[in-house]
Design an enzyme around this catalytic site. Structure first.
Site, PDB file in Angstrom:
ATOM      1  CB  SER A 161      -0.854   0.000   1.271  1.00  0.00           C
ATOM      2  OG  SER A 161      -1.415   1.283   1.504  1.00  0.00           O
ATOM      3  CE1 TYR A 174      -4.597  -2.031   4.946  1.00  0.00           C
ATOM      4  CE2 TYR A 174      -3.483   0.061   4.569  1.00  0.00           C
ATOM      5  CZ  TYR A 174      -4.074  -1.099   4.076  1.00  0.00           C
ATOM      6  OH  TYR A 174      -4.115  -1.304   2.718  1.00  0.00           O
TER       7      TYR A 174
HETATM    8  C1  BGC Z   1      -6.180   1.525   2.022  1.00  0.00           C
HETATM    9  C2  BGC Z   1      -7.354   2.370   1.570  1.00  0.00           C
HETATM   10  C3  BGC Z   1      -6.894   3.794   1.320  1.00  0.00           C
HETATM   11  C4  BGC Z   1      -5.662   3.830   0.424  1.00  0.00           C
HETATM   12  C5  BGC Z   1      -5.092   5.241   0.255  1.00  0.00           C
HETATM   13  C6  BGC Z   1      -5.084   1.657   1.015  1.00  0.00           C
HETATM   14  O1  BGC Z   1      -4.004   0.834   1.360  1.00  0.00           O
HETATM   15  O2  BGC Z   1      -6.598   0.178   2.169  1.00  0.00           O
HETATM   16  O3  BGC Z   1      -8.362   2.353   2.560  1.00  0.00           O
HETATM   17  O4  BGC Z   1      -7.942   4.522   0.690  1.00  0.00           O
HETATM   18  O5  BGC Z   1      -4.656   2.999   0.956  1.00  0.00           O
HETATM   19  O6  BGC Z   1      -5.023   5.940   1.453  1.00  0.00           O
END
Ligand code: BGC
Length: 276
Positions: A161, A174
């Site tokens: 991410s 996260y």
């Molecule tokens: C998350 C999303 C978020 C995106 C950008 C992703 O890794 O799961 O919820 O919108 O990152 O912030």
């Protein structure tokens, strides 16, 4: 090109390869599983809930004339991952591509984040990728390089991410999991490159999927989100699926230990376009 056949108007980049995509019943995983199938791979569609959705993905993939089946497994559970990969070897013969995609969010500000919310996110997003990678590596190693199929003995694509580098208030579990994915990916890439096992990551920005529905489903939310995306559009799951396909293919055979950001420029500090 070796191991490559044609797909309507273009090259079938994964002809004869076997791919496992975790979390493939929805969102990015679903689009990726379908894309790899269209590119000629046989695909295992992993899911943990929603068998019906997973079976629909399987049907769509089978429409490309390749093999596919759905396999229920929680990637954070060692015994379930071991069984999933060994069944794949039994049924499809081997594994060439692992897309370690399954992931979730359990958002909360630090003072109200429960230990369970912390553990769940780390166990699925990070430990789950570790377990799947470990089992895939054992099979890559056993089989070695088959030059007619691919120049590599195996490819692992970790779904990361932008939050492997962008801190994210209210999402410490996260963001920490994705920071961990980055270092796990790079370390495994270093460890496994001598065996011609390629480990890389794809790092999506804001993609229109169920995980972030709240960030795009109203006009107001979408306008706020677009301020963070220089390219001016929210990503679609297919944007990520295409990136994973190329990363898994021999076109990128010399790409090892890299993160490909697919984020419309979200990691370019867009605030600084007008400030600083
Ligand atoms: C998350 C999303 C978020 C995106 C950008 C992703 O890794 O799961 O919820 O919108 O990152 O912030």
């Amino acid at each position: 090109m070796r191991g490559v056949a044609r797909e309507a108007g273009s090259v079938r980049l994964l002809s004869g390869q076997k791919a496992l995509v975790t979390g493939a019943n929805s969102g990015i995983g679903r689009a990726t599983a379908i894309r790899l199938g269209r590119a000629g791979a046989d695909v295992v569609v992993n899911y943990v809930a929603d068998r019906t959705a997973a079976e629909e993905v399987v049907k769509e993939i089978q429409g490309f004339g390749v093999r596919a089946y759905a396999h229920e497994a929680d990637v954070s559970q060692e015994d379930q991952v071991v069984r999933m990969v060994s069944r794949m070897v039994d049924e499809l013969g081997t594994i060439d591509v692992l897309v370690a995609n399954a992931g979730l969010q359990r958002d909360a500000p630090i003072a109200s984040m429960s230990l369970q919310e912390w553990h769940t996110v780390l166990e699925v997003n990070l430990t789950g990728q570790f377990l799947c990678a470990r089992e895939a590596v054992k099979e890559f190693r056993r089989r070695g390089v088959v030059p007619d199929v691919s120049r590599a003995a195996g490819k692992i694509i970790c779904m990361s991410s932008v939050h492997q580098v962008i801190p994210w208030a209210g999402h410490v579990n996260y963001a920490s999991s994705k920071g961990g994915v980055q270092m796990m990916m790079a370390t495994l890439a270093q460890e496994l490159a001598p065996e011609r096992i390629r480990v890389n990551a794809v790092a999506p920005g804001a993609i229109r999927t169920p995980i972030n529905r709240g960030a795009w489903e109203t006009d107001e939310a979408e306008a706020g989100l677009l301020k963070l995306i220089p390219y001016g559009r929210i990503g679609e799951p297919e944007d990520i699926a295409d990136a994973v396909l190329v990363m898994a293919s021999d076109l990128l055979d010399y790409v090892v230990g890299t993160t490909l950001y697919v984020d419309g420029g979200m990691t370019l500090f867009p605030g600084f376009a007008t400030g600083g």
